[in-house]
Design a protein around this motif. Structure first.
Motif, PDB file in Angstrom:
ATOM      1  N   MET A   1      49.540 -59.205  59.608  1.00 14.99           N
ATOM      2  CA  MET A   1      50.503 -59.954  58.526  1.00 14.99           C
ATOM      3  C   MET A   1      50.685 -61.376  59.577  1.00 14.99           C
ATOM      4  O   MET A   1      51.264 -61.247  60.573  1.00 14.99           O
ATOM      5  CB  MET A   1      51.531 -59.008  58.268  1.00 14.99           C
ATOM      6  CG  MET A   1      52.493 -59.815  57.262  1.00 14.99           C
ATOM      7  SD  MET A   1      53.907 -59.240  56.489  1.00 14.99           S
ATOM      8  CE  MET A   1      53.148 -57.520  56.116  1.00 14.99           C
ATOM      9  N   ARG A   2      50.573 -62.425  58.960  1.00 19.94           N
ATOM     10  CA  ARG A   2      50.978 -63.776  59.586  1.00 19.94           C
ATOM     11  C   ARG A   2      51.830 -64.194  58.667  1.00 19.94           C
ATOM     12  O   ARG A   2      51.703 -64.486  57.476  1.00 19.94           O
ATOM     13  CB  ARG A   2      49.640 -64.559  59.830  1.00 19.94           C
ATOM     14  CG  ARG A   2      48.912 -64.019  60.898  1.00 19.94           C
ATOM     15  CD  ARG A   2      47.660 -64.807  61.057  1.00 19.94           C
ATOM     16  NE  ARG A   2      46.686 -64.643  60.069  1.00 19.94           N
ATOM     17  CZ  ARG A   2      45.658 -64.968  60.035  1.00 19.94           C
ATOM     18  NH1 ARG A   2      44.961 -65.412  61.103  1.00 19.94           N
ATOM     19  NH2 ARG A   2      44.637 -64.699  58.876  1.00 19.94           N
ATOM     20  N   PHE A   3      52.637 -65.175  59.199  1.00 15.39           N
ATOM     21  CA  PHE A   3      53.951 -65.796  58.435  1.00 15.39           C
ATOM     22  C   PHE A   3      53.660 -67.505  58.774  1.00 15.39           C
ATOM     23  O   PHE A   3      53.612 -67.642  60.222  1.00 15.39           O
ATOM     24  CB  PHE A   3      55.512 -65.527  58.896  1.00 15.39           C
ATOM     25  CG  PHE A   3      55.668 -64.042  58.443  1.00 15.39           C
ATOM     26  CD1 PHE A   3      56.313 -63.846  57.092  1.00 15.39           C
ATOM     27  CD2 PHE A   3      55.272 -62.928  59.183  1.00 15.39           C
ATOM     28  CE1 PHE A   3      56.301 -62.407  56.766  1.00 15.39           C
ATOM     29  CE2 PHE A   3      55.615 -61.494  58.880  1.00 15.39           C
ATOM     30  CZ  PHE A   3      56.143 -61.424  57.648  1.00 15.39           C
TER      31      PHE A   3
ATOM     32  N   LEU B   1      58.432 -69.270  52.836  1.00 16.88           N
ATOM     33  CA  LEU B   1      57.283 -69.207  53.766  1.00 16.88           C
ATOM     34  C   LEU B   1      56.403 -68.623  53.007  1.00 16.88           C
ATOM     35  O   LEU B   1      56.190 -68.276  51.883  1.00 16.88           O
ATOM     36  CB  LEU B   1      57.694 -68.407  54.895  1.00 16.88           C
ATOM     37  CG  LEU B   1      58.320 -66.996  54.931  1.00 16.88           C
ATOM     38  CD1 LEU B   1      57.083 -65.818  54.613  1.00 16.88           C
ATOM     39  CD2 LEU B   1      59.246 -66.584  55.814  1.00 16.88           C
TER      40      LEU B   1
ATOM     41  N   TYR C   1      53.037 -65.772  53.597  1.00 11.44           N
ATOM     42  CA  TYR C   1      52.230 -64.932  54.373  1.00 11.44           C
ATOM     43  C   TYR C   1      51.089 -64.611  54.150  1.00 11.44           C
ATOM     44  O   TYR C   1      51.097 -64.412  52.751  1.00 11.44           O
ATOM     45  CB  TYR C   1      53.482 -63.712  54.885  1.00 11.44           C
ATOM     46  CG  TYR C   1      53.691 -62.570  53.886  1.00 11.44           C
ATOM     47  CD1 TYR C   1      53.083 -61.503  53.746  1.00 11.44           C
ATOM     48  CD2 TYR C   1      54.503 -62.861  52.695  1.00 11.44           C
ATOM     49  CE1 TYR C   1      53.157 -60.582  52.796  1.00 11.44           C
ATOM     50  CE2 TYR C   1      54.708 -62.013  51.777  1.00 11.44           C
ATOM     51  CZ  TYR C   1      54.241 -60.700  51.833  1.00 11.44           C
ATOM     52  OH  TYR C   1      54.170 -60.005  50.862  1.00 11.44           O
ATOM     53  N   ASP C   2      50.162 -63.984  54.726  1.00 12.11           N
ATOM     54  CA  ASP C   2      49.049 -63.295  54.358  1.00 12.11           C
ATOM     55  C   ASP C   2      48.785 -61.803  54.969  1.00 12.11           C
ATOM     56  O   ASP C   2      49.734 -61.523  55.885  1.00 12.11           O
ATOM     57  CB  ASP C   2      47.832 -63.989  54.747  1.00 12.11           C
ATOM     58  CG  ASP C   2      47.485 -63.660  56.204  1.00 12.11           C
ATOM     59  OD1 ASP C   2      48.235 -63.585  56.929  1.00 12.11           O
ATOM     60  OD2 ASP C   2      46.357 -64.267  56.755  1.00 12.11           O
ATOM     61  N   ARG C   3      48.430 -60.980  53.899  1.00 11.23           N
ATOM     62  CA  ARG C   3      48.540 -59.620  54.348  1.00 11.23           C
ATOM     63  C   ARG C   3      47.125 -58.855  53.688  1.00 11.23           C
ATOM     64  O   ARG C   3      46.691 -59.576  52.724  1.00 11.23           O
ATOM     65  CB  ARG C   3      49.722 -58.814  54.037  1.00 11.23           C
ATOM     66  CG  ARG C   3      49.767 -58.579  52.456  1.00 11.23           C
ATOM     67  CD  ARG C   3      50.826 -57.867  51.854  1.00 11.23           C
ATOM     68  NE  ARG C   3      50.929 -56.967  50.766  1.00 11.23           N
ATOM     69  CZ  ARG C   3      50.083 -56.040  50.352  1.00 11.23           C
ATOM     70  NH1 ARG C   3      49.395 -55.536  51.347  1.00 11.23           N
ATOM     71  NH2 ARG C   3      50.376 -55.639  49.220  1.00 11.23           N
TER      72      ARG C   3
END
Length: 102
Positions: free
Chosen positions: A1-3, A27, A29-31
């Protein structure tokens, strides 16, 4: 996961060394999420989150070293594809920090 932070606005209230810190931000995020229940393939989804900041800020009036602690609750806007903190769309973060102002 990136924020990836999109933006944040903070306000320091009070006078002297002890201040409250309040803020709002967002923000993305991708998951990974299951693309198909029948196999193990995954796809990525971008999910927006809005959050607040409630904290304490200690700093001498003339500047220099500062210390802060905060609580940052957030909520995922795309709730249809989210299984977050204990199955909800709510994030609960807290943190501490220190630095130097010029």
């Amino acid at each position: 996961m990136r924020f990836v932070p999109v933006g944040e606005i903070n306000l320091l209230t009070g006078q002297g060394r002890h201040r409250a810190e309040l803020g709002r931000g967002s923000l993305i995020y991708d998951r990974k999420s299951p693309a198909d229940d029948r196999d193990d393939r995954y796809s990525r989804r971008l999910n927006p989150v809005v959050f607040s900041r409630i904290g304490y800020h200690f700093q001498q009036p003339e500047g220099g070293l500062f210390v802060r602690a905060g609580f940052t609750p957030g909520i995922a806007l795309d709730r249809s594809n989210y299984v977050g903190w204990r199955g909800s769309a709510i994030f609960w973060w807290a943190g501490i920090g220190m630095g130097k102002s010029f």
